[in-house]
Design an enzyme around this catalytic site. Sequence first.
Site, PDB file in Angstrom:
ATOM      1  N   ARG A  52     -57.659  -9.436 -75.249  1.00 36.12           N
ATOM      2  CA  ARG A  52     -56.850 -10.232 -74.384  1.00 36.12           C
ATOM      3  C   ARG A  52     -56.954 -10.288 -72.875  1.00 36.12           C
ATOM      4  O   ARG A  52     -56.524 -11.200 -72.217  1.00 36.12           O
ATOM      5  CB  ARG A  52     -55.285 -10.443 -74.895  1.00 36.12           C
ATOM      6  CG  ARG A  52     -54.519  -9.023 -74.634  1.00 36.12           C
ATOM      7  CD  ARG A  52     -53.136  -8.823 -75.095  1.00 36.12           C
ATOM      8  NE  ARG A  52     -52.533  -9.716 -74.167  1.00 36.12           N
ATOM      9  CZ  ARG A  52     -51.962  -9.407 -72.926  1.00 36.12           C
ATOM     10  NH1 ARG A  52     -52.103  -8.077 -72.411  1.00 36.12           N
ATOM     11  NH2 ARG A  52     -51.334 -10.136 -72.251  1.00 36.12           N
ATOM     12  N   ASP A  96     -50.697 -10.107 -62.666  1.00 36.50           N
ATOM     13  CA  ASP A  96     -50.507  -9.519 -61.526  1.00 36.50           C
ATOM     14  C   ASP A  96     -49.170  -9.196 -61.099  1.00 36.50           C
ATOM     15  O   ASP A  96     -48.871  -8.122 -60.895  1.00 36.50           O
ATOM     16  CB  ASP A  96     -51.287 -10.148 -60.357  1.00 36.50           C
ATOM     17  CG  ASP A  96     -52.924 -10.364 -60.664  1.00 36.50           C
ATOM     18  OD1 ASP A  96     -53.535 -11.146 -59.959  1.00 36.50           O
ATOM     19  OD2 ASP A  96     -53.219  -9.625 -61.588  1.00 36.50           O
TER      20      ASP A  96
END
Length: 252
Positions: free
Chosen positions: A162, A177
């Site tokens: 993934r 992030d």
Amino acid sequence: MFFAVISIFPEMFCAISDYGVVGRALKNQQATLQLINPRDFTNDNYRRIDERPFGGGPGMVMMAQPLEKAILYAKELALAAGCDVAGGGCPVVYLSPQGRTLTESMVADMPKLDGMILLCGRYEGIDERLLQRYVELEISIGDYVLTGGELPAMVLMDSVIRRLPAVMSDEASAQQDSFVDGLLDCPHYTKPLDFHGDMVPEVLLSGHHANIAKWRFLQQVKRTQLRRPDLWRAFVPTKQQAKWLKDLESLD
Ligand SMILES: CN1CCN(c2ccccc2CNc2ccc(C(N)=O)cn2)CC1
């Protein structure tokens, strides 16, 4: 990324190869999965892969020879797939309760590898001499005992695939992030607006992306403090997050 699995139950792996994001990644060749059954590498008519344990005791132990041949075959396939086998680019990974407990930060480093050869134990385990000679990494998915290493192997592959750049959407990787490793996830909402009178937090309907990002981060913080104080103690905020944290007192 190249994956070879050594298991006496290869059929189990349809659970990840036939469904969802991982199934699509395998179909699109963004990752490849080679299923290898040690029974195909036995040299007796009974295709034995297990024997009674030396020293007695219950159950059976997986024999070294068929697994050795299966591992060497897997290494050939890895080489043919372009993996830097000699350079450690495709480690033999053993899933066992005695392994290092898998964390997201370990998973985050794995896409750098060319591939992995996953060794799935059954019965009471595998002859120690095979493990000493071939296993480079021993991983546990948690402190509990299962009947085999296949489910842990699927958990490991799912968590790595993934995160492959080709698999993760740009939006998700951006979110990845901002979704700092080490915090729990924020709550999610979708239609209908009204579910038994339970409404959606106003900020999420505001279209104000900065406020939404801040609200989601503070929700992650609140949840992590509440449910996983151990993770919260280890968390290091970015500059922007440190600013948002100052407003935490004002959070409901
Ligand atoms: C009855 N015995 C069955 C075989 N088993 C065993 C022993 C050695 C290696 C693999 C296994 C397969 N089991 C696993 C595997 C992984 C995990 C994990 N936590 O990652 C939990 N269990 C020991 C117990």
